[in-house]
Design a protein around this motif. Sequence first.
Motif, PDB file in Angstrom:
ATOM      1  N   ALA A  46      -6.131   9.142  -0.133  1.00 28.24           N
ATOM      2  CA  ALA A  46      -6.970   8.933  -1.315  1.00 28.24           C
ATOM      3  C   ALA A  46      -8.029   7.867  -1.050  1.00 28.24           C
ATOM      4  N   VAL A  47      -7.614   6.771  -0.415  1.00 29.59           N
ATOM      5  CA  VAL A  47      -8.579   5.693  -0.160  1.00 29.59           C
ATOM      6  C   VAL A  47      -9.642   6.162   0.828  1.00 29.59           C
ATOM      7  N   ALA A  48      -9.220   6.865   1.882  1.00 28.07           N
ATOM      8  CA  ALA A  48     -10.199   7.370   2.852  1.00 28.07           C
ATOM      9  C   ALA A  48     -11.148   8.364   2.181  1.00 28.07           C
ATOM     10  N   GLY A  49     -10.604   9.204   1.315  1.00 28.86           N
ATOM     11  CA  GLY A  49     -11.446  10.164   0.585  1.00 28.86           C
ATOM     12  C   GLY A  49     -12.451   9.441  -0.293  1.00 28.86           C
ATOM     13  N   PHE A  50     -11.984   8.403  -0.967  1.00 27.89           N
ATOM     14  CA  PHE A  50     -12.853   7.629  -1.858  1.00 27.89           C
ATOM     15  C   PHE A  50     -14.020   7.015  -1.077  1.00 27.89           C
ATOM     16  N   MET A  51     -13.704   6.439   0.081  1.00 25.94           N
ATOM     17  CA  MET A  51     -14.754   5.800   0.888  1.00 25.94           C
ATOM     18  C   MET A  51     -15.778   6.839   1.351  1.00 25.94           C
ATOM     19  N   LYS A  52     -15.271   7.994   1.697  1.00 25.64           N
ATOM     20  CA  LYS A  52     -16.154   9.075   2.126  1.00 25.64           C
ATOM     21  C   LYS A  52     -17.051   9.541   0.968  1.00 25.64           C
ATOM     22  N   ASP A  53     -16.446   9.599  -0.200  1.00 25.85           N
ATOM     23  CA  ASP A  53     -17.173  10.036  -1.386  1.00 25.85           C
ATOM     24  C   ASP A  53     -18.255   9.022  -1.764  1.00 25.85           C
ATOM     25  N   LEU A  54     -17.936   7.731  -1.616  1.00 26.46           N
ATOM     26  CA  LEU A  54     -18.939   6.693  -1.916  1.00 26.46           C
ATOM     27  C   LEU A  54     -20.138   6.836  -0.981  1.00 26.46           C
ATOM     28  N   GLN A  55     -19.836   7.133   0.276  1.00 24.08           N
ATOM     29  CA  GLN A  55     -20.891   7.369   1.256  1.00 24.08           C
ATOM     30  C   GLN A  55     -21.774   8.535   0.775  1.00 24.08           C
ATOM     31  N   ARG A  56     -21.108   9.596   0.340  1.00 19.28           N
ATOM     32  CA  ARG A  56     -21.808  10.800  -0.108  1.00 19.28           C
ATOM     33  C   ARG A  56     -22.761  10.512  -1.265  1.00 19.28           C
ATOM     34  N   ILE A  57     -22.304   9.687  -2.214  1.00 23.03           N
ATOM     35  CA  ILE A  57     -23.156   9.428  -3.378  1.00 23.03           C
ATOM     36  C   ILE A  57     -24.074   8.234  -3.153  1.00 23.03           C
ATOM     37  N   GLY A  58     -24.043   7.686  -1.943  1.00 20.25           N
ATOM     38  CA  GLY A  58     -24.974   6.618  -1.609  1.00 20.25           C
ATOM     39  C   GLY A  58     -24.627   5.260  -2.178  1.00 20.25           C
ATOM     40  N   ARG A  59     -23.332   5.022  -2.439  1.00 17.04           N
ATOM     41  CA  ARG A  59     -22.954   3.726  -3.014  1.00 17.04           C
ATOM     42  C   ARG A  59     -21.964   2.973  -2.134  1.00 17.04           C
ATOM     43  N   ALA A  60     -21.832   3.388  -0.876  1.00 13.38           N
ATOM     44  CA  ALA A  60     -20.842   2.750  -0.001  1.00 13.38           C
ATOM     45  C   ALA A  60     -21.120   1.267   0.224  1.00 13.38           C
ATOM     46  N   ASP A  61     -22.403   0.873   0.108  1.00 13.71           N
ATOM     47  CA  ASP A  61     -22.732  -0.538   0.321  1.00 13.71           C
ATOM     48  C   ASP A  61     -22.386  -1.412  -0.873  1.00 13.71           C
ATOM     49  N   ASP A  62     -22.068  -0.778  -1.990  1.00 17.12           N
ATOM     50  CA  ASP A  62     -21.915  -1.532  -3.238  1.00 17.12           C
ATOM     51  C   ASP A  62     -20.474  -1.743  -3.668  1.00 17.12           C
ATOM     52  N   VAL A  63     -19.545  -1.143  -2.929  1.00 17.81           N
ATOM     53  CA  VAL A  63     -18.172  -1.123  -3.436  1.00 17.81           C
ATOM     54  C   VAL A  63     -17.190  -1.706  -2.419  1.00 17.81           C
ATOM     55  N   VAL A  64     -16.336  -2.579  -2.920  1.00 13.13           N
ATOM     56  CA  VAL A  64     -15.234  -3.109  -2.112  1.00 13.13           C
ATOM     57  C   VAL A  64     -13.936  -2.839  -2.862  1.00 13.13           C
ATOM     58  N   MET A  65     -12.923  -2.464  -2.091  1.00 10.90           N
ATOM     59  CA  MET A  65     -11.640  -2.186  -2.709  1.00 10.90           C
ATOM     60  C   MET A  65     -10.594  -3.183  -2.226  1.00 10.90           C
ATOM     61  N   LEU A  66      -9.759  -3.632  -3.169  1.00 12.41           N
ATOM     62  CA  LEU A  66      -8.671  -4.550  -2.831  1.00 12.41           C
ATOM     63  C   LEU A  66      -7.351  -3.822  -3.097  1.00 12.41           C
ATOM     64  N   VAL A  67      -6.459  -3.818  -2.118  1.00 12.55           N
ATOM     65  CA  VAL A  67      -5.177  -3.137  -2.276  1.00 12.55           C
ATOM     66  C   VAL A  67      -4.045  -4.157  -2.138  1.00 12.55           C
ATOM     67  N   PHE A  68      -3.112  -4.130  -3.086  1.00  9.88           N
ATOM     68  CA  PHE A  68      -2.005  -5.089  -3.024  1.00  9.88           C
ATOM     69  C   PHE A  68      -0.757  -4.501  -3.665  1.00  9.88           C
ATOM     70  N   SER A  69       0.363  -5.193  -3.495  1.00  6.11           N
ATOM     71  CA  SER A  69       1.622  -4.837  -4.140  1.00  6.11           C
ATOM     72  C   SER A  69       2.286  -6.133  -4.604  1.00  6.11           C
ATOM     73  N   GLU A  70       3.224  -6.055  -5.566  1.00  6.01           N
ATOM     74  CA  GLU A  70       3.736  -7.300  -6.141  1.00  6.01           C
ATOM     75  C   GLU A  70       4.627  -8.112  -5.197  1.00  6.01           C
ATOM     76  N   PHE A  71       5.238  -7.463  -4.254  1.00  4.39           N
ATOM     77  CA  PHE A  71       5.914  -8.168  -3.158  1.00  4.39           C
ATOM     78  C   PHE A  71       6.146  -7.190  -2.023  1.00  4.39           C
ATOM     79  N   GLY A  72       6.505  -7.747  -0.858  1.00  5.44           N
ATOM     80  CA  GLY A  72       6.945  -6.899   0.233  1.00  5.44           C
ATOM     81  C   GLY A  72       8.441  -6.699   0.098  1.00  5.44           C
ATOM     82  N   ARG A  73       9.065  -6.249   1.169  1.00  2.26           N
ATOM     83  CA  ARG A  73      10.506  -6.026   1.055  1.00  2.26           C
ATOM     84  C   ARG A  73      11.252  -6.858   2.086  1.00  2.26           C
TER      85      ARG A  73
END
Lengths: 600, 411
Positions: B301-328
């Motif tokens: 999903a994340v790779a698809g999203f990045m590809k899609d941002l490229q397609r619509i010409g907004r890849a330079d404008d978007v940063v994504m942060l991914v996290f979880s509440e703890f590790g294991r």
Amino acid sequence: MTRCSPVRGFGLAALLLSGFAVNAAEWAGDLTPIGTQDWNAARAAHLLERAGFGGTPEEIALYAAMTPQAAVRRLVYHKTIPNDLPAFDDSGAHDPGLEPFPPSRPAATDLAKKTGESLGVKVKPAGNRRLQPVADRFFYWLRASRLETHRLAYWWANRMLVTRRPLEEKMALFWHGHFATNEEKVRDYRKMLKQLELFQDKGTGSFRELLISVAQDPAMLAFLDAAVNVKGAPNENFAREIMELFTMGVGNYTETDIREAARAFTGWNFVDLNFVISPDKHDSMVKTVLGRSGNFDGVAVIDVILAHPVTAEYIAGKIYRHFVREDISPELRKALGAKLRDANYQIAPLLETIFLSREFYSPASIGTRIKPPVELVVSTYRKMGLKEIPGVPDFNEVTEMLGQILFYPPTVAGWAHGRSWITPGLLLARGNFVYDTVFPDINFLPPDRYPGNDYQIAAVSEKLAMGLDVTTATKPDAKEMTSISMQMADRDEDFNTRLASYRGWQMAIQKVKPIPRATAQLDLAGMVRAAGCRNAQQAVDVLLARFVSVPVEAGTRARIGKFLESELGTGDLSAAGTFLEEPLRSTLHLILSLPEYQLG
Amino acid sequence: MKPTIHLSTKSWTRRDVLRACLCGAGAGALNGMPLVFSRALAADATASNRILVVLELSGGNDGLNTLVPHGDDAYYRHRPRIGIRPDKLRRIDERFGFNPGMAGFEGLYKDGRMAVVHGCGYAQPSFSHFTSMAYWHTGAPNSGEETGWVGRLADAIDTQATPNFIVNIDEAQSLAVSARNHVPVVFDDPERFGRKGLYQTRPLLDQVSDATHDANPSRRYLLEVAKSARAASQLVRDAWAKYKTPVDYGIVAVDLPKIASLIAAGMPTRLYYTSYRHNAFDTHVQQPDLHQRLLTYVSDAVAGFMKDLQRIGRADDVVMLVFSEFGRRVPENTSLGTDHGTANHMYLIGKPVKGGHYGTPPKLDALDEGDNLVFTTDFRRVYASVIDGWLGYDDTRKLLSGNFQTFPIFG
């Protein structure tokens, strides 16, 4: 002269609110019972909103005519009221061959590969897709259990609608959120039914008894992985949730307490629908929990937890926050906790104290609670005077859209409450539920028969019927397939997952009985006529009083009155008698779409 | 139109900021939104086109089996049964390799579009999902903060409280977006984010009373939300109806196409929040197959999203942060799963990101007394980095109630 009011002695919302005495402002935080002189229809209506699923004008009049003590006792000590409601009509979709149901599809097919049989189905001796019947049967049970659970939700909702013991169902719903268990993981509607019956039966009795029963309940044991909690290798999931969510709340125990408590629950498990203890898997050595040491088993640990003062406060506080309001002062929490402990953890006396208290009838408590979705839907149907939950719209689709589908709480913490029930999206969805009820969708497709777009079942079904081979028929209609997940599906040649999904659905609808699909049997014209309304504004006022718990602004009230008048082409209801119903339905949609309607 | 100014965060002056602001406003106007134009001009110094998307993995993602430290023997000692062998991994260097299902993340890392921050956590960690998640949401561990860090961020960088500034796609509003002055737009299904009602009822359905002075706080809240719904629902539905993409997001898209549709439509939203819901990553039992599947979904999903941002010409404008509440917990449990743990990776993904490793990986042979990793990076350092380095708001000390050193991840 005919008085236009839902019942004698019970007026409009505005009048109703003025029924709350001015000095009630000082009642906040006061647990003193209200006096008989303070009892009136408005307060009876408030009681029925909170301790039940809302009252019709007739019910409100009935309770208003009692003393407050008698009214509250009738709700709280409800077991004496006969309640001859039909038992759940089981479709009989389960058979012993399904037990024990494997934890996953790979587990089911791997077992078949190893032993030649799984789920009561043998592997085909030769040919293509030899494990297909096993995979089909796996998906059959997933679908059948889910569909049957949706029927179970209907059965329960119908009880909430027509019961004469509303608090019994309301407490069951409360405990369902507290001891949250999800069919998605339990995968057995029979266990969900058994658990619900436990909540209905013991929901206002002893909390100790309830807690022990829940800890030994097959649905809960399945949900919190009891099977893997064994001597020498305790699994903490169960012990953690018991302390964190079911009894004490975070911050009142240590990680060591959890690990020690987990040891006490080792060996607790279920076989089919029965609780079992495996002595060889139980750790019988000494444990130390919350500063006490002993050769504890699960029940002993529960007693250690119950002896801790914070437990009674946690439970009493949660009940208060659910039934009265979100903010509770530390003093009140302590006082209620002490009541619960002094009553030997009996729930009913605590409820009686709360529902009789001045605090409960203070302005800060009245009309400030956002109704959870199931309550909103059931109370709407009750106030509409319906005798059964409509099949259109689908009850489970509606409540899921509003964020609370029965038997599927989102996490082990249950549903979040209060304001989290309302987002911009959810607020609009609440209005749309009313629209779909008063104007049933003519394109409605029953979700218990029609698979929708899930797993492309419908597309696979059509392609197979047109003679396509399985491989072609189950290929997803993807555009440019780059994702790993899309490519990964169906690499195993022993069976085809998408085919199994389709077959499972087909087998399930042949077993599981359909949900009846009557629309809401609504008669708004009859309702305003019976109330003696003569003009459009009176009809609007009657609907407002019947449905909305807080006063709406005079301007809004007048605008809706004008709307109805313009829809009727006259203000005179007698001139519009033959075409009254539809304009009234539009009007009701407007009224129940008011943000204020969400409050009770 | 993309912002052309890339300044190092420390030299971000007020004048530069105003320039960036004009640039962003121009883009808004070109997209046919004069409202945004006038607002942006008057708005705070930090307004620009820059967008942050936060993706939460709920349930406590097992970081050690996500980005596996295959160069460390201790990992295999702690996880004899569920540890992933080096030959199965998608190796990115001699120390680390992604879970076999994560082709998408591997590609993003190798393209230099992914920053991995190691050892993120906080002191006195909570092992409760709900408590720990609340700490991450509020950015205030072991404290009683009422608003979320994304909500406070919105209040700080958009003092005008622009409608639709925060979008949260979920069933219920996340604590993370809870703000004092902003009402977040929260919805789940864009097709259903609209009001049904007959033509003649519309004017009344759209009317919302003013309840600023109402004594009933619940009623005040409902009326606020009603206003936000009215402002957003049409925009969201139109954006979704117009959006068509050839990009494959995989089987579970975690709502990222919905976000792409809103970005493509030029919504004034700067902060998006979504999650992989319902404690999905809580893998106590029979973890390996399930966990790999979950990670594949996220990575696709994340790779698809990045590809899609490229397609619509907004890849330079978007940063994504991914996290979880703890590790294991580091050692596997006896049910082929893992129990609640502590420190974990955080990921910052996007074209503007300087890819690579940041922070110090916790030692696998120096665990705490509960067999857990000892955190090396306060997670608020990553929040501060993105707030300051990406969104250009440098007063993170106030926003996060503490002084958190930033990582040079941007520009």
